[in-house]
Design an enzyme around this catalytic site. Structure first.
Site, PDB file in Angstrom:
ATOM      1  N   ASP A 109       0.797  -1.233   0.000  1.00 37.36           N
ATOM      2  CA  ASP A 109       0.000   0.000   0.000  1.00 37.36           C
ATOM      3  C   ASP A 109       0.826   1.278   0.000  1.00 37.36           C
ATOM      4  O   ASP A 109       0.304   2.346   0.255  1.00 37.36           O
ATOM      5  CB  ASP A 109      -1.018  -0.013   1.147  1.00 37.36           C
ATOM      6  N   GLU A 110       2.096   1.158  -0.291  1.00 37.75           N
ATOM      7  CA  GLU A 110       2.921   2.371  -0.348  1.00 37.75           C
ATOM      8  C   GLU A 110       3.696   2.418  -1.660  1.00 37.75           C
ATOM      9  O   GLU A 110       4.121   1.390  -2.173  1.00 37.75           O
ATOM     10  CB  GLU A 110       3.932   2.382   0.802  1.00 37.75           C
TER      11      GLU A 110
HETATM   12  P1  DGT Z   1      -2.887   3.449   7.681  1.00 37.77           P
HETATM   13  O1  DGT Z   1      -1.848   3.525   6.617  1.00 37.77           O
HETATM   14  O2  DGT Z   1      -2.337   3.712   9.042  1.00 37.77           O
HETATM   15  O3  DGT Z   1      -4.101   4.266   7.425  1.00 37.77           O
HETATM   16  O4  DGT Z   1      -3.418   1.957   7.787  1.00 37.77           O
HETATM   17  P2  DGT Z   1      -3.070   0.716   6.884  1.00 37.77           P
HETATM   18  O5  DGT Z   1      -4.073  -0.326   7.202  1.00 37.77           O
HETATM   19  O6  DGT Z   1      -2.968   1.081   5.450  1.00 37.77           O
HETATM   20  O7  DGT Z   1      -1.690   0.257   7.465  1.00 37.77           O
HETATM   21  P3  DGT Z   1      -0.297   0.039   6.772  1.00 37.77           P
HETATM   22  O8  DGT Z   1      -0.099   1.079   5.737  1.00 37.77           O
HETATM   23  O9  DGT Z   1       0.703  -0.055   7.867  1.00 37.77           O
HETATM   24  O10 DGT Z   1      -0.416  -1.384   6.147  1.00 37.77           O
HETATM   25  C1  DGT Z   1      -1.099  -1.669   4.938  1.00 37.77           C
HETATM   26  C2  DGT Z   1      -1.860  -2.967   5.041  1.00 37.77           C
HETATM   27  O11 DGT Z   1      -0.972  -4.031   5.358  1.00 37.77           O
HETATM   28  C3  DGT Z   1      -2.891  -2.980   6.134  1.00 37.77           C
HETATM   29  O12 DGT Z   1      -4.140  -2.531   5.662  1.00 37.77           O
HETATM   30  C4  DGT Z   1      -2.933  -4.389   6.582  1.00 37.77           C
HETATM   31  C5  DGT Z   1      -1.574  -4.918   6.283  1.00 37.77           C
HETATM   32  N1  DGT Z   1      -0.727  -4.958   7.483  1.00 37.77           N
HETATM   33  C6  DGT Z   1      -0.167  -3.915   8.126  1.00 37.77           C
HETATM   34  N2  DGT Z   1       0.555  -4.334   9.157  1.00 37.77           N
HETATM   35  C7  DGT Z   1       0.445  -5.681   9.172  1.00 37.77           C
HETATM   36  C8  DGT Z   1       0.989  -6.711  10.011  1.00 37.77           C
HETATM   37  O13 DGT Z   1       1.713  -6.456  10.952  1.00 37.77           O
HETATM   38  N3  DGT Z   1       0.658  -7.980   9.682  1.00 37.77           N
HETATM   39  C9  DGT Z   1      -0.135  -8.293   8.614  1.00 37.77           C
HETATM   40  N4  DGT Z   1      -0.418  -9.569   8.352  1.00 37.77           N
HETATM   41  N5  DGT Z   1      -0.649  -7.360   7.812  1.00 37.77           N
HETATM   42  C10 DGT Z   1      -0.364  -6.087   8.105  1.00 37.77           C
HETATM   43 MG    MG Z   2      -1.548   2.477   4.732  1.00 35.93          MG
END
Ligand code: DGT
Ligand code: MG
Length: 542
Positions: A109-110
């Site tokens: 996602d980056e």
């Molecule tokens: P954000 O960017 O803070 O609004 O939230 P996200 O959900 O986009 O978080 P991000 O950018 O750290 O990670 C992108 C996706 O990767 C997230 O939607 C789910 C997955 N993900 C993130 N961290 C982990 C992890 O520690 N384990 C697993 N299995 N997946 C993860």
């Molecule tokens: Mg994200």
């Protein structure tokens, strides 16, 4: 002279990060999820959640039970199948490639986009623009190298990019705009969600000093952090004051220099267009397995999923690697072992790779790691393909040309460590990543990538295709249209129109060949469609 004046500010980099990525994909699939707190579940963990759920204190990688306590109305969507996330992820990257060929993916996602060239073009026409979005720090002190104008234009482009992603894919994003990757990534997370932030070089140092912990520097993971801590380096100031000499014995000369530069917000690493990965693999953790039959079942499941990824990639693997994590019940210690073997590329010469033979090789590898006559406990199995070759009928073909920019993703690893399910991040986060290649603030691209093309978004499986099978009479009618070079019905019409006539003809011929193979198949019900045809790489996303 201050540090920022010594740094080179000639580039403009935009870092794009999708908001609550998996949750947004699920909300797009099911709009009812938008109005509820939503968590995405992998095993017994919430790997991410929408921003409504975050209001209740739901954090990434929280245990489901804990999350439910905080938010009893939390709705959970299963996020173990990454297919839709990958598809969406590549659509985003494809959109970004409209702005620059220098787009580097980081996890799912980056992306980093180097928009320097575009900005220089735009500034030739007009520099009369204002900053869009947030500014980190005080922007009153200006540098006279032109970076203020470039970065200001960068904020306009970042907004355009984010609008495009929102309009085309219904996804919100955050963007960071800076003169290097490190700062762009850090500053982008300053205002979330659905916002963007720029940092001008004069505020870079202030931004770095505002980080609470060294692990907030992308590239400083737990191991590096512990190494630094062992010599009393705990803060950004410590890192700056320690000097490169103090870091060298710990980190080696190169990494020491890079990390020291990072502490001042200096990062010379380039945005590297992401290429194909070295390996495509899958891992899955499991409750202890001690029976060979169960191992075989698990490996067969992994192989089936892996073959789909390899088919999407289009290259032919030459080596297979098996990973086994063994748990020693006596000393309660786990360790991994791997074995690899060459495989004959001819096993992949038809569309359904010869699974039986591949399984024989895999089990042979397994027996080299585990003596099945003795008790054993396996808590993770992994398979990966490495060393690829292009399929022979694609070399120098239009498809191979079209596929050149594509990427591949090898994937999911849901690890169970010490008895607690703990998903391994498919996306390196600033706090959890250990720098492997410290050239870049992004750790070396995660091994988790899946290919997709601008043109090809999804390959239909044979069964889908068979169902769509047109009647022979339709084929004849279509044949008659050949003079004007018809678009094959299962190709993307818009993309097709853009292709040169020769390519259109090649695609049409390919379609006809494939279709007549299908016709034969309809009658014999035995043969499979011709493998690796150009159309396989040109089938529209369904
Ligand atoms: P954000 O960017 O803070 O609004 O939230 P996200 O959900 O986009 O978080 P991000 O950018 O750290 O990670 C992108 C996706 O990767 C997230 O939607 C789910 C997955 N993900 C993130 N961290 C982990 C992890 O520690 N384990 C697993 N299995 N997946 C993860
Ligand atoms: Mg994200």
């Amino acid at each position: 002279m201050s540090v920022f004046e010594l740094d080179d500010h000639s580039r403009t980099i935009i870092h794009i990060d999708l908001d609550c990525f998996y949750a947004q994909v699920e909300m797009n699939k099911n709009p009812n999820f938008r109005s509820v707190p939503l968590g995405i579940q992998q095993k017994n963990i919430v790997v991410t959640s929408n921003y409504k759920a975050r209001e209740f204190g739901i954090k990434k990688c929280m245990l489901i039970a804990e999350a439910k306590k905080l938010c009893p109305n939390l709705v959970l969507a299963n996020g173990e199948d990454l297919h839709d996330y990958r598809q969406t992820s590549y659509k985003v990257t494809n959109l970004l490639q409209k702005y620059s060929h220098l787009v580097e993916r980081l996890g799912l996602d980056e992306n980093f986009v180097d928009v320097t060239a575009l900005i220089n073009e735009k500034l030739k026409k007009s520099s009369d623009v204002e900053v869009v979005g947030n500014i980190s720090g005080d922007s009153s002190e200006k540098c006279d190298c032109g970076c203020t104008e470039r970065l200001t234009m960068g904020t306009v482009i970042a907004q355009e990019i984010r609008d495009l992603i929102k309009n085309d894919l219904n996804l919100t994003t955050c963007a960071g705009i800076a003169h290097n990757k490190l700062l762009a990534k850090i500053v982008g997370s300053r205002h979330k969600p659905d916002q963007q932030t720029v940092v001008f070089p004069n505020s870079a140092l202030e931004l770095m000093l505002s980080l609470d912990c060294l692990t907030n520097i992308p590239g400083i993971g737990r191991t590096t952090f512990e190494q630094l801590e062992s010599v009393g380096i705990k803060t950004i100031e410590d890192l700056q004051n320690g000097g490169v000499k103090k870091l060298e014995p710990l980190l080696g000369a190169d990494k020491a220099r890079i990390i020291h530069n990072f502490s001042y917000g200096i990062d010379k690493s380039q945005v590297k267009p992401t290429g194909k990965p070295q390996s495509i693999g899958l891992e899955d953790s499991c409750k202890s397995i001690s029976v060979e039959k169960e191992v075989r079942n698990k490996l067969e499941q992994l192989l089936n999923r892996l073959l789909l990824l390899v088919a999407e990639d289009g290259r032919i693997p030459k080596t297979i690697k098996l990973t086994v994590r063994k748990f020693n019940k006596e000393n309660k210690v786990s360790h991994r072992e791997t074995r690899q073997s060459n495989i004959n590329p001819s096993l992949f010469s038809n569309q359904s790779a010869n699974k039986t033979k591949i399984m024989t090789t895999i089990m042979h590898l397994f027996n080299r790691i585990i003596d099945v006559k003795k008790p054993y406990h396996i808590t993770l199995l992994g398979l990966s393909f490495t060393k690829f070759q292009e399929p022979p009928n694609l070399k120098n073909s239009v498809a191979s040309f079209l596929r050149r920019d594509l990427e591949v993703q090898s994937v999911i690893s849901i690890e169970s460590q010490n008895g607690v399910d703990e998903p391994e991040s498919p996306v390196p986060s600033t706090s959890s990543v250990e720098l492997k290649d410290v050239e870049s603030p992004s750790p070396s691209p995660s091994p988790k990538k899946l290919k997709l093309s601008n043109l090809v978004t999804k390959k239909r499986c044979f069964e889908d295709y068979y169902e769509d099978c047109e009647s022979p009479s339709k084929l004849k009618v279509a044949d008659l249209c050949l003079e004007s070079v018809s678009c094959p019905p299962d190709a993307d019409q818009d993309v097709f129109k853009e292709l040169p006539l020769e390519m259109q003809k090649e695609l049409w011929e390919d379609y006809k060949r494939r279709r007549s193979a299908e016709m034969n198949l309809c009658s014999s019900q035995v043969k499979k469609p011709k493998p690796n045809t150009l159309l396989n790489y040109f089938i529209r996303n369904n």
